[in-house]
Scaffold this active site. Structure first.
Site, short mmCIF file in Angstrom:
data_model
loop_
_atom_site.label_atom_id
_atom_site.label_comp_id
_atom_site.label_asym_id
_atom_site.label_seq_id
_atom_site.Cartn_x
_atom_site.Cartn_y
_atom_site.Cartn_z
N ARG A 261 0.83 -1.21 0.00
CA ARG A 261 0.00 0.00 0.00
C ARG A 261 0.86 1.26 0.00
O ARG A 261 1.79 1.37 0.79
CB ARG A 261 -0.93 -0.02 1.22
CG ARG A 261 -1.81 -1.25 1.18
CD ARG A 261 -2.86 -1.27 2.25
NE ARG A 261 -3.65 -2.47 2.08
CZ ARG A 261 -4.71 -2.80 2.80
NH1 ARG A 261 -5.10 -1.98 3.76
NH2 ARG A 261 -5.37 -3.90 2.58
N ARG A 276 0.77 1.32 10.38
CA ARG A 276 0.48 1.68 9.00
C ARG A 276 1.77 1.54 8.20
O ARG A 276 2.67 2.37 8.33
CB ARG A 276 -0.05 3.12 8.95
CG ARG A 276 -0.65 3.54 7.62
CD ARG A 276 -1.26 4.94 7.73
NE ARG A 276 -2.40 4.99 8.64
CZ ARG A 276 -3.64 4.66 8.28
NH1 ARG A 276 -3.92 4.32 7.05
NH2 ARG A 276 -4.61 4.73 9.17
N GLU A 348 -8.47 -0.31 14.21
CA GLU A 348 -8.90 -1.33 13.26
C GLU A 348 -7.83 -2.42 13.07
O GLU A 348 -6.68 -2.13 12.78
CB GLU A 348 -9.18 -0.68 11.90
CG GLU A 348 -9.58 -1.70 10.85
CD GLU A 348 -9.76 -1.08 9.45
OE1 GLU A 348 -9.91 0.16 9.35
OE2 GLU A 348 -9.77 -1.85 8.48
N SER A 351 -11.45 -6.34 8.96
CA SER A 351 -12.56 -5.67 8.31
C SER A 351 -13.23 -6.68 7.40
O SER A 351 -12.55 -7.46 6.74
CB SER A 351 -11.99 -4.52 7.49
OG SER A 351 -13.00 -3.92 6.73
N ARG A 388 -0.54 -5.43 12.58
CA ARG A 388 -1.48 -4.90 13.56
C ARG A 388 -1.79 -5.91 14.65
O ARG A 388 -2.03 -5.54 15.80
CB ARG A 388 -2.76 -4.43 12.86
CG ARG A 388 -2.49 -3.16 12.06
CD ARG A 388 -3.74 -2.48 11.58
NE ARG A 388 -3.36 -1.31 10.80
CZ ARG A 388 -4.22 -0.48 10.23
NH1 ARG A 388 -5.53 -0.69 10.34
NH2 ARG A 388 -3.79 0.56 9.56
#
Length: 422
Positions: A261, A276, A348, A351, A388
């Site tokens: 990403r 992140r 988060e 998801s 995460r």
RNA sequence: GGAGGACUCGCAUAGCGGCCGAGUGCACCGGUCUUGAAAACCGGCAGGUGAAAGCCUCGUGGGUUCAAAUCCCACGUCCUCCGCCA
């Protein structure tokens, strides 16, 4: 992609959905108008083409003068057909381009609003009271250093910001998480897949990642391929242009892959640590099912995500993501947010999205049953996104000396109960 | 990277520029026969769109032609050989 027939018959529903997302409502009218032009051009073309087909056939059997006359006629007609065909192609492409911009129809149960307007569905587990335990919790970066598990300095040196090394027990922990995730996915009827992470534009566009999400995708221009941000892309595209036998549904895949990403537009956000990052590994669940089963399947994906967090013994909450914060393919999305002690917040970690038949229509994935061929529904959900989860485990299970207790479910995969300071 | 070959309805194949949206075999589905099955025989069997007529699709896109599965060009994929390499 929304079914154009549905849009024609229910323009108000589509307008309301666009409004709920905070996206263009007039797009709907542009599409309706383009669709009308498209159908007119198509019928014009078909009429001429039919004439041409008939005439062409008669040329073959004709002789002499008669043939010459027919040929002259046919030639003229051929030009008209060509012009009509060009017009048809142009208008069709315009319509398609407009239709691709349209997001999926919202689920009527999805909360309306922006990022902050989510609804908390449940909170599970009790965050630890470190004050009572008599020590200040360390954040995952510090713990990672103490354990020799995470090296962000060298990550930055070698690969730039938002890069890291998982070393020693950090690397072992990834393998344990992946093994545990795959083992539970197998129990739940998933077949394991290691997909390509380098995909072609058709796969990327079909899954809806070249729209608003495009700026977060790495593109390798020289070869016209993309690095996927999630294995959802290759898993969904796996059955592109196929008709699946109905008895195979639901078809569930658990994909393990690296994810890439660009994190464009997130400058200054989560710059510390590995919350992140540009590259991470993830086990992703992906289902193909009948549209009428999609809601129930979505609940199952959510349940399996909850089971995972519970097995990791981490306090978390489940939120129903608001309309303005959904991806364009999703009609509803549930996020699981883990408690991060040093941030005093839920963040988060997984998801799950129900994409109904939106993604499958773009990818042309159908199934066949007794009454015909229909578009399948697709759903995706994170089983575990490694960095995460490491953050959540380190921070929630830390001891005063910086060591970390390993959740029972992972102990068999690691052969130890505790990560010790090195 | 270089040299060749191939791509047709699930699989294997046939296909002269008009009679080909496409034949045959296998597989599959339905039926007859049989106590049951196999065999045999009969029928069906690509998809999309459309109310229908029709229109579109023979890897994809373009071109030639009144007319393209068939001729030409580009791209893609696969196979074989050579080179390089995990």
């Amino acid at each position: 992609m929304i079914d154009i027939k549905f849009l024609r018959e229910n323009p108000d529903l589509v307008r309301a959905s666009q409004k709920g997302r905070g996206e263009s409502v007039e797009l709907v009218d542009l599409i309706i108008e383009a669709d009308e032009r498209k159908r007119a051009a198509l019928s014009q073309f078909e009429t001429l083409r039919q004439e041409q087909n008939v005439l062409s056939k008669s040329v073959g059997s004709a002789k002499g003068d008669e043939k010459a006359a027919l040929l002259a006629n046919a030639k003229e007609l051929a030009d008209k057909v060509k012009a009509a065909d060009a017009e048809r192609a142009k208008v069709e492409e315009e319509t398609r381009q407009l239709l691709l911009q349209l997001s999926n129809l919202l689920d009527s149960d999805a909360p309306i609003g922006g990022e902050a307007d989510f609804v908390t569905l449940e909170e599970i587990g009790q965050p630890r009271d470190f004050g009572k335990e008599g020590f200040e919790p360390r954040d995952h970066v510090e713990i990672g250093k103490l354990l020799g598990a995470i090296d962000t300095e060298r990550g930055a040196k070698v690969a730039g910001s938002r890069s890291y090394y998982l070393t020693g027990v950090g690397a072992l922990l990834e393998f344990a998480l992946v093994n545990y995730a795959v083992q539970s996915a197998l129990k739940n009827g998933f077949s394991p897949v290691i997909p390509p992470v380098l995909v072609n534009p058709a796969a990327m566009e079909g899954t809806g990642f070249l729209g608003q999400a495009a700026e977060n995708v790495y593109r390798i221009e020289k070869d016209d391929v993309y690095l996927v941000g999630t294995s959802e892309v290759p898993l969904a595209a796996m059955h592109m242009d196929e008709i699946l036998p109905v008895e195979k549904l639901p078809l569930r895949y658990a994909g393990y892959s690296s994810c890439f990403r660009r994190e464009a537009g997130t400058y200054g956000k989560d710059t510390r640590g590995i919350i992140r990052v540009h590259q991470f590994d993830k086990v992703e669940m992906f289902s193909f099912c009948k549209p009428e089963d999609a809601k129930a399947e979505h609940k199952k994906l959510l349940q399996w995500e909850k089971d995972f967090l519970t097995a990791m013994e981490i306090p978390f909450r489940v939120i129903d993501v608001a309309s303005g914060d959904l991806g364009s393919s999703a009609n509803r999305k549930f996020d699981i947010e883990a408690w991060i002690p040093t941030q005093g917040a839920y963040r988060e970690v997984t998801s799950t999205s129900n994409c109904t038949d939106f993604q499958a229509r773009r990818l042309n994935i159908r199934y066949k049953d007794a009454d015909g061929t229909k578009t399948v529904a697709t759903l995706n959900g994170t089983l575990v996104a490694i960095p995460r989860m490491i953050v959540a485990i380190f921070e929630n299970h830390q001891n005063a000396d910086g060591s970390v207790n390993i959740p029972k479910a992972l102990q068999p995969f690691l052969g130890m109960q505790k990560f010790e300071i090195v």
